[in-house]
Scaffold this motif. Structure first.
Motif, PDB file in Angstrom:
ATOM      1  N   GLU A   1       0.511  -1.486   0.053  1.00 41.56           N
ATOM      2  CA  GLU A   1       0.404  -0.331   0.176  1.00 41.56           C
ATOM      3  C   GLU A   1       0.927   1.052  -0.173  1.00 41.56           C
ATOM      4  OE1 GLU A   1      -2.432   3.237   1.834  1.00 41.56           O
ATOM      5  OE2 GLU A   1      -1.302   2.278   2.717  1.00 41.56           O
ATOM      6  N   GLN A   2       2.139   1.168   0.337  1.00 37.61           N
ATOM      7  CA  GLN A   2       2.760   2.447   0.873  1.00 37.61           C
ATOM      8  C   GLN A   2       4.020   2.284  -0.468  1.00 37.61           C
ATOM      9  OE1 GLN A   2       3.580   4.731   3.357  1.00 37.61           O
ATOM     10  NE2 GLN A   2       4.547   5.976   2.011  1.00 37.61           N
ATOM     11  N   PHE A   3       3.806   1.547  -1.233  1.00 36.97           N
ATOM     12  CA  PHE A   3       4.220   1.045  -2.412  1.00 36.97           C
ATOM     13  C   PHE A   3       3.620   2.081  -3.768  1.00 36.97           C
ATOM     14  CE2 PHE A   3       4.671  -0.319  -6.807  1.00 36.97           C
ATOM     15  CZ  PHE A   3       6.081   0.131  -6.740  1.00 36.97           C
ATOM     16  N   THR A   4       2.386   1.609  -3.289  1.00 36.95           N
ATOM     17  CA  THR A   4       0.851   2.453  -3.971  1.00 36.95           C
ATOM     18  C   THR A   4       1.534   4.149  -4.395  1.00 36.95           C
ATOM     19  OG1 THR A   4      -0.577   1.676  -3.172  1.00 36.95           O
ATOM     20  CG2 THR A   4       0.079   0.103  -4.726  1.00 36.95           C
ATOM     21  N   ARG A   5       1.525   4.206  -2.982  1.00 36.74           N
ATOM     22  CA  ARG A   5       1.181   6.234  -2.244  1.00 36.74           C
ATOM     23  C   ARG A   5       2.062   6.412  -3.582  1.00 36.74           C
ATOM     24  NH1 ARG A   5      -2.166   7.315   1.626  1.00 36.74           N
ATOM     25  NH2 ARG A   5      -3.473   6.229   1.956  1.00 36.74           N
ATOM     26  N   ASP A   6       3.480   6.021  -2.901  1.00 34.91           N
ATOM     27  CA  ASP A   6       4.566   5.960  -2.995  1.00 34.91           C
ATOM     28  C   ASP A   6       5.212   6.325  -4.770  1.00 34.91           C
ATOM     29  OD1 ASP A   6       5.381   6.970  -0.782  1.00 34.91           O
ATOM     30  OD2 ASP A   6       7.133   5.722  -0.535  1.00 34.91           O
ATOM     31  N   PHE A   7       5.086   5.455  -5.212  1.00 37.76           N
ATOM     32  CA  PHE A   7       4.934   4.925  -6.883  1.00 37.76           C
ATOM     33  C   PHE A   7       4.203   5.364  -7.890  1.00 37.76           C
ATOM     34  CE2 PHE A   7       5.402   2.651 -10.732  1.00 37.76           C
ATOM     35  CZ  PHE A   7       6.826   2.874 -10.921  1.00 37.76           C
ATOM     36  N   LEU A   8       3.299   4.838  -7.381  1.00 35.54           N
ATOM     37  CA  LEU A   8       1.690   5.413  -8.584  1.00 35.54           C
ATOM     38  C   LEU A   8       1.117   7.071  -8.426  1.00 35.54           C
ATOM     39  CD1 LEU A   8       0.171   1.839  -8.386  1.00 35.54           C
ATOM     40  CD2 LEU A   8       1.900   2.874 -10.018  1.00 35.54           C
ATOM     41  N   TYR A   9       1.112   6.507  -6.793  1.00 43.57           N
ATOM     42  CA  TYR A   9       0.548   8.454  -7.028  1.00 43.57           C
ATOM     43  C   TYR A   9       1.287   9.412  -7.277  1.00 43.57           C
ATOM     44  CZ  TYR A   9      -3.400   5.776  -6.481  1.00 43.57           C
ATOM     45  OH  TYR A   9      -4.998   5.045  -6.940  1.00 43.57           O
ATOM     46  N   ASP A  10       2.652   9.906  -5.520  1.00 38.31           N
ATOM     47  CA  ASP A  10       3.047  10.285  -5.800  1.00 38.31           C
ATOM     48  C   ASP A  10       4.808  11.282  -6.933  1.00 38.31           C
ATOM     49  OD1 ASP A  10       2.068  10.883  -3.598  1.00 38.31           O
ATOM     50  OD2 ASP A  10       3.609  10.393  -2.710  1.00 38.31           O
TER      51      ASP A  10
END
Length: 153
Positions: A119-128
């Motif tokens: 979930e943290q990866f999706t925030r950092d990589f996909l959204y940020d």
């Protein structure tokens, strides 16, 4: 590059075990050890063999979560796509990445220690970092067949 029977035998063998000796390669393809090793090196220098790697079991190194993510970008311009491709290549969490046709722009195989880490990866990589329109996560329950063996007839 046209491949003969010896080349095909070598390619099939080294896809199963990349650390074969010249003598073993010789037995497999029916050439002398020197000729077999020379043939193997030519396949490598010609780019037929892209690289030789060790396959590590994700769970053995603490990566118990594997997901397939279908990613659609907000805009499909050359710059956006190229930047996303470069990010995929430099992200250690992404085991495989493909630019595809269809309902999504990319399909990614991603590993993580936990769902929280994913979930943290999706925030950092996909959204940020990127302009992602949406993504769909498919959690892998069991890796039935993995690998990168290419059938060589």
């Amino acid at each position: 590059m046209p491949l003969d029977i010896a080349d095909k035998k070598l390619l099939n063998a080294v896809q199963q075990e990349a650390r074969l000796t010249a003598d073993q390669l010789s037995e497999i393809c029916g050439l002398s050890p020197t000729a077999a090793l020379k043939r193997f090196k030519k396949l490598r220098s010609d780019g037929v063999i892209q690289r030789e790697v060790a396959v590590v079991a994700p769970k053995a190194v603490g990566l118990s979560v594997m997901v397939i993510a279908l990613v659609s970008l907000e805009r499909e311009s050359k710059d956006v796509i190229d930047r996303f491709k470069k990010s995929i290549q430099s992200s250690p969490e992404i085991m495989q990445g493909y630019y595809i046709t269809g309902d999504a722009d990319f399909v990614l195989t991603i590993t993580a220690k936990s769902m929280d880490e994913y979930e943290q990866f999706t925030r950092d990589f996909l959204y940020d970092q990127h302009r992602v329109k949406n993504f769909k996560t498919l959690v892998v329950l069991d890796a039935v067949k993995t690998g990168s063996t290419v059938p060589v007839d």
